[in-house]
Design a protein around this motif. Structure first.
Motif, PDB file in Angstrom:
ATOM      1  N   GLY A 199       0.759  -1.236   0.000  1.00  9.43           N
ATOM      2  CA  GLY A 199       0.000   0.000   0.000  1.00  9.43           C
ATOM      3  C   GLY A 199       0.790   1.288   0.000  1.00  9.43           C
ATOM      4  N   PHE A 200       2.146   1.230  -0.016  1.00  5.65           N
ATOM      5  CA  PHE A 200       2.909   2.462  -0.125  1.00  5.65           C
ATOM      6  C   PHE A 200       2.699   3.075  -1.506  1.00  5.65           C
ATOM      7  CE2 PHE A 200       6.338   1.265   3.191  1.00  5.65           C
ATOM      8  CZ  PHE A 200       5.622   1.919   4.186  1.00  5.65           C
ATOM      9  N   SER A 201       2.408   4.351  -1.531  1.00  3.83           N
ATOM     10  CA  SER A 201       2.243   5.063  -2.793  1.00  3.83           C
ATOM     11  C   SER A 201       3.402   6.026  -2.980  1.00  3.83           C
ATOM     12  CB  SER A 201       0.911   5.829  -2.811  1.00  3.83           C
ATOM     13  OG  SER A 201       0.732   6.490  -4.036  1.00  3.83           O
ATOM     14  N   VAL A 202       3.577   6.534  -4.197  1.00  9.96           N
ATOM     15  CA  VAL A 202       4.643   7.487  -4.483  1.00  9.96           C
ATOM     16  C   VAL A 202       4.094   8.903  -4.603  1.00  9.96           C
ATOM     17  CG1 VAL A 202       6.126   5.782  -5.584  1.00  9.96           C
ATOM     18  CG2 VAL A 202       4.461   7.032  -6.962  1.00  9.96           C
ATOM     19  N   LEU A 203       2.800   9.060  -4.439  1.00 10.47           N
ATOM     20  CA  LEU A 203       2.149  10.366  -4.519  1.00 10.47           C
ATOM     21  C   LEU A 203       1.435  10.667  -3.203  1.00 10.47           C
ATOM     22  CD1 LEU A 203       0.519  10.116  -8.075  1.00 10.47           C
ATOM     23  CD2 LEU A 203       2.701  11.196  -7.482  1.00 10.47           C
ATOM     24  N   ASN A 204       1.422  11.927  -2.821  1.00  6.82           N
ATOM     25  CA  ASN A 204       0.716  12.323  -1.600  1.00  6.82           C
ATOM     26  C   ASN A 204      -0.778  12.048  -1.696  1.00  6.82           C
ATOM     27  OD1 ASN A 204       3.089  13.250  -0.398  1.00  6.82           O
ATOM     28  ND2 ASN A 204       2.854  15.308  -1.240  1.00  6.82           N
ATOM     29  N   SER A 205      -1.294  12.025  -2.916  1.00  9.50           N
ATOM     30  CA  SER A 205      -2.725  11.776  -3.131  1.00  9.50           C
ATOM     31  C   SER A 205      -3.062  10.298  -3.183  1.00  9.50           C
ATOM     32  CB  SER A 205      -3.173  12.442  -4.433  1.00  9.50           C
ATOM     33  OG  SER A 205      -2.436  11.934  -5.534  1.00  9.50           O
ATOM     34  N   GLY A 206      -2.086   9.436  -2.922  1.00 11.78           N
ATOM     35  CA  GLY A 206      -2.330   7.996  -3.006  1.00 11.78           C
ATOM     36  C   GLY A 206      -2.572   7.561  -4.432  1.00 11.78           C
ATOM     37  N   CYS A 207      -3.682   6.879  -4.678  1.00 12.48           N
ATOM     38  CA  CYS A 207      -4.029   6.440  -6.034  1.00 12.48           C
ATOM     39  C   CYS A 207      -5.151   7.281  -6.637  1.00 12.48           C
ATOM     40  CB  CYS A 207      -4.451   4.967  -6.010  1.00 12.48           C
ATOM     41  SG  CYS A 207      -3.115   3.827  -5.571  1.00 12.48           S
ATOM     42  N   ALA A 208      -5.506   8.368  -5.969  1.00  5.30           N
ATOM     43  CA  ALA A 208      -6.670   9.154  -6.394  1.00  5.30           C
ATOM     44  C   ALA A 208      -6.469   9.827  -7.746  1.00  5.30           C
ATOM     45  CB  ALA A 208      -7.006  10.206  -5.341  1.00  5.30           C
ATOM     46  N   THR A 209      -5.219  10.193  -8.088  1.00  6.95           N
ATOM     47  CA  THR A 209      -4.978  10.933  -9.327  1.00  6.95           C
ATOM     48  C   THR A 209      -4.776  10.029 -10.536  1.00  6.95           C
ATOM     49  OG1 THR A 209      -2.618  11.039  -8.768  1.00  6.95           O
ATOM     50  CG2 THR A 209      -3.989  12.916  -8.141  1.00  6.95           C
ATOM     51  N   TYR A 210      -4.733   8.730 -10.311  1.00 10.03           N
ATOM     52  CA  TYR A 210      -4.595   7.816 -11.445  1.00 10.03           C
ATOM     53  C   TYR A 210      -5.922   7.705 -12.197  1.00 10.03           C
ATOM     54  CZ  TYR A 210      -0.148   6.535  -9.295  1.00 10.03           C
ATOM     55  OH  TYR A 210       1.120   6.579  -8.751  1.00 10.03           O
ATOM     56  N   THR A 211      -5.843   7.263 -13.443  1.00  8.43           N
ATOM     57  CA  THR A 211      -7.045   7.166 -14.273  1.00  8.43           C
ATOM     58  C   THR A 211      -7.943   6.036 -13.790  1.00  8.43           C
ATOM     59  OG1 THR A 211      -6.056   5.609 -15.843  1.00  8.43           O
ATOM     60  CG2 THR A 211      -5.704   7.969 -16.259  1.00  8.43           C
ATOM     61  N   ILE A 212      -9.186   6.060 -14.253  1.00  6.54           N
ATOM     62  CA  ILE A 212     -10.136   5.013 -13.872  1.00  6.54           C
ATOM     63  C   ILE A 212      -9.637   3.646 -14.307  1.00  6.54           C
ATOM     64  CG2 ILE A 212     -12.465   4.110 -14.299  1.00  6.54           C
ATOM     65  CD1 ILE A 212     -13.478   6.959 -14.396  1.00  6.54           C
ATOM     66  N   PHE A 213      -9.075   3.560 -15.524  1.00  4.84           N
ATOM     67  CA  PHE A 213      -8.537   2.274 -15.998  1.00  4.84           C
ATOM     68  C   PHE A 213      -7.440   1.778 -15.076  1.00  4.84           C
ATOM     69  CE2 PHE A 213      -5.245  -0.049 -18.316  1.00  4.84           C
ATOM     70  CZ  PHE A 213      -5.982  -1.116 -18.826  1.00  4.84           C
ATOM     71  N   GLN A 214      -6.520   2.667 -14.699  1.00  4.31           N
ATOM     72  CA  GLN A 214      -5.424   2.271 -13.819  1.00  4.31           C
ATOM     73  C   GLN A 214      -5.940   1.837 -12.446  1.00  4.31           C
ATOM     74  OE1 GLN A 214      -3.231   5.915 -14.023  1.00  4.31           O
ATOM     75  NE2 GLN A 214      -2.339   5.467 -16.028  1.00  4.31           N
ATOM     76  N   GLN A 215      -6.940   2.536 -11.931  1.00  5.97           N
ATOM     77  CA  GLN A 215      -7.515   2.149 -10.639  1.00  5.97           C
ATOM     78  C   GLN A 215      -8.211   0.791 -10.722  1.00  5.97           C
ATOM     79  OE1 GLN A 215     -10.028   5.327  -9.184  1.00  5.97           O
ATOM     80  NE2 GLN A 215      -8.379   6.828  -9.198  1.00  5.97           N
ATOM     81  N   VAL A 216      -8.884   0.529 -11.845  1.00  3.93           N
ATOM     82  CA  VAL A 216      -9.547  -0.769 -12.027  1.00  3.93           C
ATOM     83  C   VAL A 216      -8.511  -1.887 -12.084  1.00  3.93           C
ATOM     84  CG1 VAL A 216     -10.899  -2.168 -13.630  1.00  3.93           C
ATOM     85  CG2 VAL A 216     -11.611   0.175 -13.118  1.00  3.93           C
ATOM     86  N   VAL A 217      -7.398  -1.654 -12.780  1.00  5.10           N
ATOM     87  CA  VAL A 217      -6.327  -2.653 -12.847  1.00  5.10           C
ATOM     88  C   VAL A 217      -5.803  -2.946 -11.446  1.00  5.10           C
ATOM     89  CG1 VAL A 217      -3.963  -3.086 -13.628  1.00  5.10           C
ATOM     90  CG2 VAL A 217      -5.642  -2.128 -15.214  1.00  5.10           C
ATOM     91  N   ILE A 218      -5.564  -1.909 -10.679  1.00  5.56           N
ATOM     92  CA  ILE A 218      -5.061  -2.092  -9.308  1.00  5.56           C
ATOM     93  C   ILE A 218      -6.076  -2.870  -8.471  1.00  5.56           C
ATOM     94  CG2 ILE A 218      -4.360  -0.901  -7.201  1.00  5.56           C
ATOM     95  CD1 ILE A 218      -3.435   1.437  -9.015  1.00  5.56           C
TER      96      ILE A 218
END
Length: 510
Positions: free
Chosen positions: A221-240
């Motif tokens: 669950g470590f992210s590289v952005l302060n916003s976590g996964c919120a700024t990624y696209t819908i497709f990228q979030q679905v893949v995750i």
């Protein structure tokens, strides 16, 4: 107790930890980051410590048993957390050593809890090391090394594997433990590469894709952005989302698919129950949060992401679920305790244990109604013997004792009950974010040194299924034919094996 062999294996493992740091140096070279000098210094210190431990040990024989397996396993996770914290400490990005160990323990145990408020301030090489610890710890540090070299002869390696297993079911898929470890890592690497390809094809930056994939594979669950996964696209979030759920599945399902035995997959009741829980939770939460979203599709997307993240104990977030309605938040709390499947990279109590507990409750209710009936508890068509049920009872009792004491101890920092309760739940179950002051928009930096140590203990204890850490702390473990409390302690090899068999580490649940 074979102390010499314990020291030798610990030494080997520390040398491997230095090797695990090497890819971060490559990242530093790509981004031309001069601060990598502190990584190189850390690698030198860890290598020297490992070689020193190996040099002072002269084992008369290489056999280890259940007791040594538990001790080695618990010690190596504490040592990895301490030595792995050196890059954070020496580089000055986390100046407090307790916080640095917390961050590293959170990485290796795949918890994902953090004391950092600005992760984007870290250099690329340190972000990579932070996320790579997830991938290394996901399947297990010892399992990784056993996939490469045999640490002990004969059946000894299996004691290490059972002590470190991320679930209550540890069985050899193939005759040798090293072959089983290799097979697990082949499936692990395949799924990792597959997710990485999907994210890159979805136009996620390669560095982000690598770090997010490491966190997903290890359910960290470590992210590289302060916003976590919120700024990624819908497709990228679905893949995750999809891969979080896959990595929370019992790897025996993937083994059956790999061997062409697809028809047997529906018979793995734990996996089917796991998917059922996810489906039900997503439906209930979508209905509950629908009013806060502009479309039903976005509500389903966020509900599925958070359910997948919490039940698999990954800890990624696309939104601040701390502001969701109480009904949805408590569903997430329950999912924290349920956890993923046995034999996966996820944490928590595990679905298989929950299933057996419910079966035991129904059996007791039936025995009250029909006292003359003889009923057996079956799991995936097999009758569970008393040792398995006893092991589950021991684990759950120890789990809630540790949980209750931990909440009591961290309360010295005077945070609210919701914050303390969810902080312990998030660390003991290797989740990451909790609620209140440790929610997805906050971090764990507010806790003092004492509470930080308690939470570090919880992360490692939760990752190792409680018992190996308790065995390490037990005076009985270190007694060698001595008189303890007026009774002679006999440490035959059979007794040592029974010690592990009584816990949750050798349960055969299908």
């Amino acid at each position: 107790m074979n102390y010499a062999m314990i020291f030798r294996i610990l030494g080997w493992m520390l040398v491997f930890e230095a090797g695990f740091m090497a890819p971060s140096a490559i990242v530093a070279a790509i981004y031309r980051e001069a601060s990598v000098i502190w990584l190189l210094v850390s690698m030198g210190i860890v290598t020297a410590a490992g070689l020193l431990l190996g040099a002072v040990s002269r084992p008369c024989h290489h056999r280890i048993y259940a007791r040594e397996g538990a001790v080695i396993c618990a010690l190596i996770w504490f040592l990895y957390s301490i030595f792995g914290a050196l890059p954070f400490k020496l580089s000055g990005h986390i100046p407090d050593m307790f916080d640095a160990v917390f961050e590293t323990a959170s990485g290796f145990t795949t918890t994902g809890a953090s004391i950092l408020s600005d992760v984007e301030a870290l250099p690329h090489w340190l972000l990579f090391w932070r996320s790579f610890t997830h991938w290394v710890g996901g399947m297990g540090i010892l399992v990784f090394v056993m996939a490469i070299i045999p640490l002990a002869s004969g059946g000894s390696a299996m004691y290490l594997m059972k002590a470190e297993s991320p679930g209550p079911s540890v069985k050899k898929m193939v005759p040798k433990a090293s072959q089983t470890a290799g097979l697990l890592y082949k499936m692990y690497i395949f799924l990792t590469v597959l997710q990485l390809l999907f994210l890159v094809l979805g136009r996620m930056p390669l560095f982000d894709a690598l770090c997010i994939t490491f966190g997903t594979a290890g359910t960290g669950g470590f992210s590289v952005l302060n916003s976590g996964c919120a700024t990624y696209t819908i497709f990228q979030q679905v893949v995750i989302t999809v891969f979080m759920i896959l990595f929370g599945t019992n790897f025996s399902v993937f083994y059956l698919i790999m061997m062409g035995r697809i028809r047997e997959v529906p018979k793995v009741s734990e996996a089917m129950t796991y998917y059922g829980i996810i489906g039900a939770a997503v439906a209930l939460m979508t209905i509950n949060i629908r009013g806060s979203y502009t479309s039903i599709g976005l509500a389903i997307k966020d509900a599925a992401f958070q359910v997948g993240s919490i039940i698999t104990t990954t800890g990624f977030s696309t939104t601040d679920f701390n502001i969701w309605p109480a009904f949805s938040k408590w569903i997430l709390i329950l999912l924290m305790f349920v956890g993923a499947c046995a034999g996966s990279t996820g944490g928590g109590i595990k679905v298989s244990r929950i299933q057996v507990v419910f079966k035991a409750i129904m059996k007791e209710l039936d025995s009250v109604i029909h006292p003359n009936d003889v009923r057996k508890i079956r799991y995936d068509g097999k009758v569970l013997d008393h040792a398995v049920l006893r092991g589950i009872n021991v684990f759950i009792t120890a789990y809630f004792v540790v949980f209750g004491l931990s909440v009591l101890l961290v309360s010295v920092d005077n945070f609210g009950l919701e914050t303390n309760f969810s902080a312990v739940a998030a660390t003991l179950n290797n989740i990451g974010p909790g609620l209140g002051g440790v929610g997805p928009a906050s971090n764990f930096s507010g806790y003092g040194a004492f509470s930080t140590c308690v939470l570090i203990f919880d992360m490692i204890a939760g990752r190792l299924e409680i018992l190996p850490v308790l065995i390490l702390l037990s005076p009985h473990t270190w007694a060698e034919g001595s008189v303890l409390r007026g009774k002679h302690v006999r440490r035959s090899r059979e007794a040592e094996n029974d010690l592990m068999m009584s816990g949750s580490l050798e349960m055969e649940l299908g």
